[in-house]
Write an enzyme that holds these catalytic residues in place. Structure first.
Site, PDB file in Angstrom:
ATOM      1  N   GLY A   1      11.291   2.696   2.976  1.00 58.77           N
ATOM      2  CA  GLY A   1      10.747   3.429   1.840  1.00 58.77           C
ATOM      3  C   GLY A   1       9.774   4.532   2.245  1.00 58.77           C
ATOM      4  N   HIS A   2       9.428   5.340   1.279  1.00 59.56           N
ATOM      5  CA  HIS A   2       8.571   6.507   1.491  1.00 59.56           C
ATOM      6  C   HIS A   2       7.184   6.119   1.998  1.00 59.56           C
ATOM      7  CE1 HIS A   2       6.172   5.708  -2.151  1.00 59.56           C
ATOM      8  NE2 HIS A   2       7.320   5.319  -2.690  1.00 59.56           N
ATOM      9  N   ASN A   3       6.614   6.985   2.832  1.00 55.18           N
ATOM     10  CA  ASN A   3       5.247   6.840   3.357  1.00 55.18           C
ATOM     11  C   ASN A   3       5.056   5.600   4.218  1.00 55.18           C
ATOM     12  OD1 ASN A   3       4.943   8.342   0.530  1.00 55.18           O
ATOM     13  ND2 ASN A   3       3.264   9.025   1.848  1.00 55.18           N
TER      14      ASN A   3
ATOM     15  N   ARG B   1       4.988   2.776   1.442  1.00 51.50           N
ATOM     16  CA  ARG B   1       3.588   2.658   1.866  1.00 51.50           C
ATOM     17  C   ARG B   1       3.311   1.392   2.680  1.00 51.50           C
ATOM     18  NH1 ARG B   1       0.320   1.928  -2.062  1.00 51.50           N
ATOM     19  NH2 ARG B   1       1.718   1.831  -3.837  1.00 51.50           N
TER      20      ARG B   1
END
Length: 311
Positions: A236-238, A256
């Protein structure tokens, strides 16, 4: 990304390559074998550990005595096993690793040479390093940078501001740098939150088939050097994944998340949004991690709990 190469090499030459003392008779090895399909004049290995780094036992059981029925075979194994069977052996602390060193050196060849397939689409502002392989029907976007000797296999799409280091492998049907799954409910619609950040993937990274790596909202999604990611994994993102961590098939790493160095994430695990896993942790199969854990933790169950220290 290798294919079998025919060869004929003496067992003493193999021992010399591995720097292992071998005093038995010399003979030629012409192939490699598994313990499920043994061939004469072949090299095999046996280890009771599936993963030596984390001391994970191999569940498969083998009757090693049957090896004595074959001619001109050699087994790479540990001292304990070597004393129980009457076949030529090469004693090793890491039998699996040494076996595959021999395979790499004498019995395999590169399956994909450098070059860009005629059906691949490479946007003009992308930067492609030397000796890169890009397979059929790949798409490489405008802001993508790919380092030297990296292989991008068939049907892979790389979007956005994505940087991939050298000597990495991205297997088929994988998507890197796409928008993350972020929406906000406004009362009458779900509003997509734009992801305008980037993806940074280091050197010597492996990303398996049918996997996804999302770009960040603003900052970076980072996969550091030597990370190995299996097939069917979502990043997933970040997210930050540190060096030498291995993430196995079917795992979901939600946005995150931070995963430390040299971790092992077992199949079908889920690391929930914002969780942090310290260095040298093991996450057990099908675990649902919904909180953070310190380094050297063995984490199991759903919801995940601390089992014991990883010594």
């Amino acid at each position: 990304m290798y294919q079998f190469k025919k060869n004929k090499i003496s067992i003493k030459q193999i021992a010399k390559f591995l720097k292992i003392n071998y005093t038995g008779k010399d003979f030629y090895i012409e192939s490699i074998s598994s313990l499920n399909n043994i061939k004469n004049n072949s090299l095999l290995f046996y280890s009771d550990l599936a993963n030596t780094e984390f001391k994970i036992a191999d569940n498969a059981k083998y009757d090693l005595k049957k090896l004595e029925k074959f001619e001109n075979i050699a087994l790479i194994t540990n001292d304990k096993i070597r004393k129980k069977i009457n076949v030529p052996t090469l004693s090793s602390k890491h039998p699996r690793f040494d076996f595959y060193r021999v395979v790499m050196e004498f019995f395999s060849d590169n399956e994909f040479k450098s070059g860009i397939h005629k059906t691949a689409i490479i946007e003009k502002n992308s930067i492609i390093g030397q000796d890169v392989y890009i397979g059929p029907h790949c798409y490489i976007g405008n802001d993508v940078k790919i380092g030297n000797n990296t292989k991008i296999l068939h049907n892979t799409c790389i979007y956005g501001k994505t940087e991939i280091g050298s000597n990495s492998i991205i297997k088929s049907n994988t998507t890197i740098g796409s928008e993350g799954f972020g929406f906000s409910y406004t009362g009458d619609e779900l509003f997509h939150l734009p992801h305008i950040g980037s993806v940074v993937i280091g050197n010597n990274v492996w990303i398996g088939s049918n996997s996804t790596v999302e770009k960040s909202h603003i900052d970076q999604t980072i996969i550091e050097d030597h990370v190995k990611i299996d097939d069917l994994v979502h990043i997933g993102h970040n997210t930050l994944i540190k060096k030498f961590t291995q993430i196995t098939a079917g795992s979901i790493i939600v946005g995150r998340t931070k995963i430390g160095k040299s971790c092992w994430i077992a199949p079908n695990s889920v690391i929930d949004v914002g969780c942090e896993i310290g260095d040298n942790c093991i996450v057990g199969t099908s675990s649902l991690v919904r909180s953070s854990f310190p380094k050297n933790s063995i984490i199991v169950m759903s919801p995940a709990k601390f089992l014991r220290k990883n010594l």
